[in-house]
Enzyme design. Structure first.
Site, mmCIF file in Angstrom:
data_model
loop_
_atom_site.group_PDB
_atom_site.id
_atom_site.type_symbol
_atom_site.label_atom_id
_atom_site.label_comp_id
_atom_site.label_asym_id
_atom_site.label_seq_id
_atom_site.Cartn_x
_atom_site.Cartn_y
_atom_site.Cartn_z
ATOM 1 N N ASP A 1 -103.850 -31.140 23.948
ATOM 2 C CA ASP A 1 -102.891 -32.189 24.260
ATOM 3 C C ASP A 1 -103.420 -32.875 25.511
ATOM 4 O OD1 ASP A 1 -100.790 -33.756 25.192
ATOM 5 O OD2 ASP A 1 -99.245 -32.302 24.682
ATOM 6 N N ASN B 1 -110.345 -40.071 20.957
ATOM 7 C CA ASN B 1 -109.629 -40.871 19.966
ATOM 8 C C ASN B 1 -108.115 -40.855 20.162
ATOM 9 O OD1 ASN B 1 -109.056 -42.062 17.148
ATOM 10 N ND2 ASN B 1 -108.124 -40.021 17.021
ATOM 11 N N SER C 1 -111.255 -47.531 21.469
ATOM 12 C CA SER C 1 -110.456 -48.509 22.189
ATOM 13 C C SER C 1 -109.654 -49.345 21.199
ATOM 14 C CB SER C 1 -111.383 -49.369 23.062
ATOM 15 O OG SER C 1 -110.645 -50.269 23.857
ATOM 16 N N TYR D 1 -99.372 -51.507 26.144
ATOM 17 C CA TYR D 1 -100.518 -51.029 25.375
ATOM 18 C C TYR D 1 -101.779 -51.799 25.757
ATOM 19 C CZ TYR D 1 -103.440 -49.975 21.291
ATOM 20 O OH TYR D 1 -104.462 -49.585 20.457
ATOM 21 N N LYS E 1 -105.335 -50.383 27.357
ATOM 22 C CA LYS E 1 -106.638 -50.544 26.716
ATOM 23 C C LYS E 1 -107.588 -51.397 27.553
ATOM 24 C CE LYS E 1 -106.102 -47.994 23.072
ATOM 25 N NZ LYS E 1 -106.910 -46.774 22.856
#
Length: 276
Positions: free
Chosen positions: A54, A81, A132, A146, A150
């Site tokens: 985790d 990922n 990404s 978000y 990124k």
């Protein structure tokens, strides 16, 4: 001698597809996920270690890396990922939600990377592949948190690549853009959408327009998790000193606009999609 890859977020979607692909090509795979007891497919494959990791639990990160080294002798590559998308109007998004987005998409990647670097340095070799998003190249309304995570990941990946080059350790970014089918990204983004129309009615007109624009975008061709896994595997094996690998259908023209237009022309182009 078989190479070994550690993949985070391997319980579904891109992570699971990448685990299958690396295994099919003769690699040892450390397929990590938050709930390995629920996994029924990857556990049946020889040369695949399914174990808990985790990214918000640093003890689990260290334990997964130790387990992988004990099982296979060494780790050659890391695929970061694990991640998700926080959706919604910024004003309606709590600080706790924002913190969690960065804990997973940015700090989690950093923690896993930091934990494996001593092993890579000892081997004088290694490759880190960060998954990404197009949202790290261009921005979209109702995805501000978000996109921020990124953009941070892209900056971290690029700078880290410069730092580690002289140590024989590579860093690459795989950038899906245009939407990926067969993942739970959209389901979670929909569930976590941050807006209370009764509390913030000023946004209603904009949201109606933006939702129409997104509906058109979603209707465009989407790539599969296997498509992204193919590019991850290409980045892992092509031997190139390439930083970014884009994968997806740019039918909307966002990537082209970002790279080919001057800044104001790009902003005007994007505004036309969402503001009426």
């Amino acid at each position: 001698m078989k190479k070994t890859v550690l993949i985070t977020g391997a319980s579904s979607g891109i992570g699971k597809a990448a685990s299958r692909l690396f295994h099919a090509n003769g690699w040892n795979v450390i397929a990590t996920m938050r709930s390995p007891d629920k996994e029924t497919e990857l556990t049946k494959l020889s040369g695949v270690l399914v174990t808990r990791l985790d990214v918000q639990d640093r003890d689990s990160v260290d334990a997964a890396i130790r387990a992988g080294i004990e099982k296979f002798g060494r780790i050659d590559q890391l695929v970061n990922n694990a991640g998700y998308g926080q959706n919604g109007i910024f004003e309606a998004t709590s600080r706790e939600k924002i913190q969690q987005q960065f804990d997973v998409n940015v700090f989690g990647v950093m923690d896993v990377t930091r934990a494996i670097l001593p092993h890579f340095r000892a081997n004088k070799a290694g490759l880190i592949i960060n998954v990404s998003s197009g949202a790290g190249l261009f921005t979209l309304p109702t995805l501000s948190i978000y996109c921020a995570s990124k953009f941070a990941l892209e900056g971290f990946t690029e700078a880290l690549a410069y730092e580690l080059l002289a140590l024989g350790i590579g860093v690459k970014s795989v950038i899906p853009h245009g939407g990926v089918a067969e993942t739970n990204f959209r389901d979670r983004a929909g569930t976590d959408f941050a807006i209370d129309p009764s509390g913030l009615p000023d946004y209603n007109t904009f949201l109606e327009s933006a939702q129409q624009a997104f509906a058109t975008m979603v209707a465009a061709k989407m790539m599969t998790s296997a498509d992204v896994a193919d590019v991850i595997y290409e980045a892992a094996t092509d031997g190139k000193n390439q930083l970014r690998y884009l994968v997806g259908d740019d039918a909307r023209g966002f990537v082209k606009a970002r790279h080919s237009m001057d800044d104001q022309a790009y902003v005007d182009f994007m505004r036309e999609h969402f503001a009426h």
